[in-house]
Design a protein around this motif. Sequence first.
Motif, PDB file in Angstrom:
ATOM      1  N   ASP A  68      11.320 -44.904 -36.045  1.00  0.00           N
ATOM      2  CA  ASP A  68      12.712 -45.238 -36.343  1.00  0.00           C
ATOM      3  C   ASP A  68      13.320 -46.087 -35.232  1.00  0.00           C
ATOM      4  O   ASP A  68      14.090 -47.000 -35.491  1.00  0.00           O
ATOM      5  N   ARG A  69      12.946 -45.783 -33.991  1.00  0.00           N
ATOM      6  CA  ARG A  69      13.461 -46.539 -32.849  1.00  0.00           C
ATOM      7  C   ARG A  69      13.022 -48.005 -32.915  1.00  0.00           C
ATOM      8  O   ARG A  69      13.818 -48.904 -32.692  1.00  0.00           O
ATOM      9  N   TRP A  72      14.896 -49.780 -35.607  1.00  0.00           N
ATOM     10  CA  TRP A  72      16.261 -50.025 -35.147  1.00  0.00           C
ATOM     11  C   TRP A  72      16.309 -51.251 -34.225  1.00  0.00           C
ATOM     12  O   TRP A  72      17.179 -52.102 -34.353  1.00  0.00           O
TER      13      TRP A  72
END
Length: 97
Positions: A68-69, A72
């Motif tokens: 997810d990082r 992002w």
Amino acid sequence: MSKSVTAFRIIAFLEGVSYILLLFIATPIKYFGNDPQYVKLLGMPHGLLFIAYIVMAILISKAMKWSDRTLWIVLVAAIIPFGTFYIDKTYLKNAHG
């Protein structure tokens, strides 16, 4: 390298170039030269490329198993000048998605 990664790299490059042209050439001409024609000319293609970049990033993130990082970071890069070029060099150049 998969076709989807190659397509994303092309979209990322075009989105980055369109953003730089819009931000550093068209917008100053609009406000300092009182000529909005370049913003009108570049605005729509840039918007479409921006949307394509976001959609492709989300789709590719699954295939590339990005955290997810990482996703992002890739998404935020689209709103930072030269960000998409960083993403290409850091995450896509040697990708095997």
